[in-house]
Write an enzyme that holds these catalytic residues in place. Structure first.
Site, PDB file in Angstrom:
ATOM      1  CD  GLU A  50      -1.785  -2.319   1.711  1.00 50.28           C
ATOM      2  OE1 GLU A  50      -0.592  -2.565   2.019  1.00 50.28           O
ATOM      3  OE2 GLU A  50      -2.715  -3.137   1.884  1.00 50.28           O
ATOM      4  CD  GLN A 113      -7.473  -6.824   8.225  1.00 44.88           C
ATOM      5  OE1 GLN A 113      -8.391  -6.535   7.476  1.00 44.88           O
ATOM      6  NE2 GLN A 113      -6.391  -7.479   7.815  1.00 44.88           N
ATOM      7  CE  LYS A 162     -17.472  -5.451   4.482  1.00 44.05           C
ATOM      8  NZ  LYS A 162     -16.976  -6.796   4.780  1.00 44.05           N
ATOM      9  CG  MET A 474      23.451  10.493   1.683  1.00 45.10           C
ATOM     10  SD  MET A 474      24.755  11.395   0.817  1.00 45.10           S
ATOM     11  CE  MET A 474      23.790  12.333  -0.336  1.00 45.10           C
TER      12      MET A 474
HETATM   13  C1  LIG Z   1      12.922   4.826   4.363  1.00 42.21           C
HETATM   14  C2  LIG Z   1      14.261   5.408   4.664  1.00 42.21           C
HETATM   15  N1  LIG Z   1      15.073   4.788   5.553  1.00 42.21           N
HETATM   16  C3  LIG Z   1      16.281   5.304   5.826  1.00 42.21           C
HETATM   17  C4  LIG Z   1      16.704   6.445   5.235  1.00 42.21           C
HETATM   18  C5  LIG Z   1      18.080   7.027   5.568  1.00 42.21           C
HETATM   19  N2  LIG Z   1      18.915   7.039   4.371  1.00 42.21           N
HETATM   20  C6  LIG Z   1      19.115   8.137   3.617  1.00 42.21           C
HETATM   21  S1  LIG Z   1      20.038   7.876   2.286  1.00 42.21           S
HETATM   22  C7  LIG Z   1      20.269   6.260   2.699  1.00 42.21           C
HETATM   23  C8  LIG Z   1      21.082   5.347   1.835  1.00 42.21           C
HETATM   24  C9  LIG Z   1      20.464   5.131   0.505  1.00 42.21           C
HETATM   25  O1  LIG Z   1      21.111   4.059  -0.106  1.00 42.21           O
HETATM   26  P1  LIG Z   1      20.850   3.692  -1.607  1.00 42.21           P
HETATM   27  O2  LIG Z   1      19.397   3.647  -1.887  1.00 42.21           O
HETATM   28  O3  LIG Z   1      21.613   2.470  -1.944  1.00 42.21           O
HETATM   29  O4  LIG Z   1      21.376   4.960  -2.383  1.00 42.21           O
HETATM   30  P2  LIG Z   1      22.831   5.575  -2.516  1.00 42.21           P
HETATM   31  O5  LIG Z   1      22.976   6.585  -1.423  1.00 42.21           O
HETATM   32  O6  LIG Z   1      23.811   4.448  -2.401  1.00 42.21           O
HETATM   33  O7  LIG Z   1      22.792   6.200  -3.850  1.00 42.21           O
HETATM   34  C10 LIG Z   1      19.603   5.951   3.884  1.00 42.21           C
HETATM   35  C11 LIG Z   1      19.624   4.636   4.548  1.00 42.21           C
HETATM   36  C12 LIG Z   1      15.812   7.072   4.342  1.00 42.21           C
HETATM   37  N3  LIG Z   1      16.089   8.212   3.731  1.00 42.21           N
HETATM   38  N4  LIG Z   1      14.609   6.514   4.053  1.00 42.21           N
END
Ligand SMILES: Cc1ncc(C[n+]2csc(CCOP(=O)(O)OP(=O)(O)O)c2C)c(N)n1
Length: 561
Positions: A50, A113, A162, A474
């Site tokens: 969802e 639910q 519902k 990142m």
């Molecule tokens: C749902 C969620 N969980 C955690 C984060 C924290 N976060 C920001 S960037 C990142 C890493 C992203 O990794 P990836 O998708 O492999 O992209 P890259 O930075 O390697 O391009 C994380 C864990 C977030 N932004 N969103």
């Protein structure tokens, strides 16, 4: 009108709003509505989670300017929407979400639910309501679409017990609704407009900062008119990317934490800032009290609550970006001819030349900045690009030039990993005739990759470009720069095999190792009639530069040199 059930009334009301597509997933508490949808012409796109139905509705809304609609069941269906709704709230995306609910007599009794989705979404919706009788449905649906799509746009949620879906009544469909105390059409005050115009003409080093509000109010032509009259360079926030074509001589690109070096430098030198349709997010401004502290600031925003919230304004104009810029342009042209800003523009050009003349790093690995530039040259100008969150998003923001509004769709405020792929599907549904490409990181794509099943079965072909660094890149970058390379919980390993993963879902998978293979794969993928995942292995050591560390001012840009 004849007697109708609540479910029939709902579907009728949706048709009257012009809804032709809904994203979602059914369940017990919303079955009566799905039974009526079975006979309707509304296209229902079945998601696999969802959360993605809300992101698809967002992608649809952002690409088209129309309201996106999602529909799910009660309890876990409803709570799975929360991330998507919050994302829409943070980025002012107009969506209407429908949730099923336990019957009225069961509410508050911990029925199967049951979740208090009204309580849960109170702070993340512009408006939410639980239907108490079938009679209310026409009015509440009209109101929901009106609120979502006017003023500062945003998400609205309607919860449908519902038994209100099976209750019968003779409906009355209102032509329009008015909501007491809600007046979305603010006209800018003429004297304020005049004052703003006078100030702008006095400024010797004016800079315009355009936000997502310019895009959502379709105000790019008005923005360009003002910018060209003042001969003022234009930077954008991340949400404003595309408000000005990024190959226009006045464009500086994105400002902020991962802004272009010229934008971040010029804001420090400017004496006047016209900020329009933006909320001064910390990612755009850096440290609030050091942002544009030497500038006089004119702030145009539809939401009065944004004025002075993060950054004080010398002249506020509460109005939507289009109206504000239109009136401002009129006032400017009445007061003076096109400005001569030769000295300031010389400085702009000087910085641009300085930063663009930097030699490209010679390295046998595939480099994300170069990949972004290559990608731009391979795609038609109106291609819609979505991004995930992380380095991939920032590389796209910095190095993928956007030429048209509504063609760059990203999660700015909430920064939701897993946003880009479902948003791409939603965008493709809204604008089927242009290629749609999700620029992804491996970590993000894995979060909502199951929608490959949706895109294949519903025949909604998009391209997913996975910049695969086997890392939560990142976070790894921050650990590398600020935590002495202590890589804590960021290594993903080479899992999954994205080519096999795509194929397992009936999609197409490709892996590239060189720029030439990259070009070939992209060309093939945009022509493909099936969703294509392109796995692009890059080094896990790549950083995104320039960067302003969190909590620092734009003065403290790290360039990686
Ligand atoms: C749902 C969620 N969980 C955690 C984060 C924290 N976060 C920001 S960037 C990142 C890493 C992203 O990794 P990836 O998708 O492999 O992209 P890259 O930075 O390697 O391009 C994380 C864990 C977030 N932004 N969103």
């Amino acid at each position: 009108m004849n007697m109708m059930t609540g479910a029939q009334i709902l579907v009728e009301a949706l048709k009257k709003e012009g809804v032709d597509v809904i994203f979602g997933l059914p369940g017990g508490a919303i079955l009566p509505v799905f039974d009526v949808l079975y006979d309707s012409d509304i296209r229902f796109i079945l998601v696999r989670h969802e959360q993605c139905s809300a992101h698809m509705a967002e992608g649809y809304a952002k690409a088209s300017g129309r309201v996106g609609v999602c529909m799910v069941t009660s309890g876990p269906g409803a709570t799975n929407l929360v991330t998507g709704i919050t994302d829409a709230y943070m980025d002012s995306v107009p969506i209407v979400a429908f949730t099923g609910q336990v019957p009225r007599s069961m509410i508050g009794k911990d029925g199967f639910q049951e979740a208090d989705i009204i309580g849960i979404t109170m702070p993340i919706t512009k408006y939410n309501v639980q239907i108490r009788s079938a009679k209310e449905i026409p009015y509440e649906v009209k109101k929901a679409f009106f609120l979502a799509s006017t003023g500062r746009t945003g998400p609205v949620l309607i919860d449908l017990p519902k038994d209100t879906q099976t209750e019968t009544t003779v409906p009355e469909f209102p032509e329009k609704v008015s909501v007491r105390g809600y007046h979305p059409d603010h006209e800018p005050h003429p004297l304020q407009v005049k004052k703003a115009a006078q100030l702008l003409l006095k400024g010797e080093k004016p800079l315009i900062l355009a936000g997502g509000g310019v895009i959502s109010s379709n105000a790019s032509p008005e923005l360009m008119a003002v910018a060209e009259h003042l001969v003022a360079p234009v930077a954008t926030s991340l949400m404003g990317k595309g408000a000005i074509p990024e190959n226009h001589p006045l464009s500086l690109g994105v400002l902020g934490m991962h802004g272009t070096r010229e934008a971040n430098k010029l804001i420090l030198e400017a004496d006047l800032l016209l900020a329009v349709g933006l909320r001064f997010s910390d990612r755009t401004t850096g440290k609030f009290d050091e942002f544009a502290s030497d500038c006089k600031i004119i702030h145009i925003d539809i939401d009065a609550a944004e004025i002075g919230k993060n950054v004080p304004a010398d002249i506020p104009l509460v109005t939507d970006a289009k109206r504000g810029l239109k009136d401002l342009y009129k006032a400017l042209t009445e007061l003076s001819d096109k400005k001569d800003n030769t000295t300031w523009m010389k400085r702009v050009q000087e910085l641009r030349d300085l930063f663009r003349s930097e030699p490209e790093v010679k390295d046998s690995n595939l480099k994300p900045p170069k990949l972004m530039k290559e990608l731009r040259s391979l795609l038609p100008p109106d291609t819609i690009v979505t991004t995930e969150v992380g380095q991939n998003q920032m590389w796209a923001s910095l190095f993928f030039k956007v030429y048209k509004p509504r063609t760059f769709i990203t999660s700015g405020g909430l920064g939701t990993m897993g946003f880009g792929f479902p948003a791409a599907i939603g965008a493709k549904v809204a604008v089927p005739n242009v290629p749609v490409v999700d620029i992804a990181g491996d970590g993000s794509f894995i979060m909502t990759e199951q929608e490959l099943a949706c895109s294949v079965t519903e025949e909604i072909p998009v391209v997913v470009l996975v910049l695969n660094n086997r890392m939560l890149g990142m976070v790894a970058q921050w650990q590398r720069l600020f935590y002495q390379r202590r890589y804590s919980a960021v290594e993903l390993g080479d899992v999954p095999d994205f080519v096999k993963l795509a194929e397992a879902y009936g999609a197409q998978g490709m892996r590239v190792q060189s720029y030439e293979e990259f070009r070939k794969a992209v060309n093939e993928a945009v022509k493909s009639e099936v969703t294509t995942v392109i796995d692009v292995p890059i080094s896990p050591e790549e950083n995104v530069f320039p960067m302003v560390p969190a909590g620092k001012s734009l003065r403290e840009t790290i360039t990686g040199e």
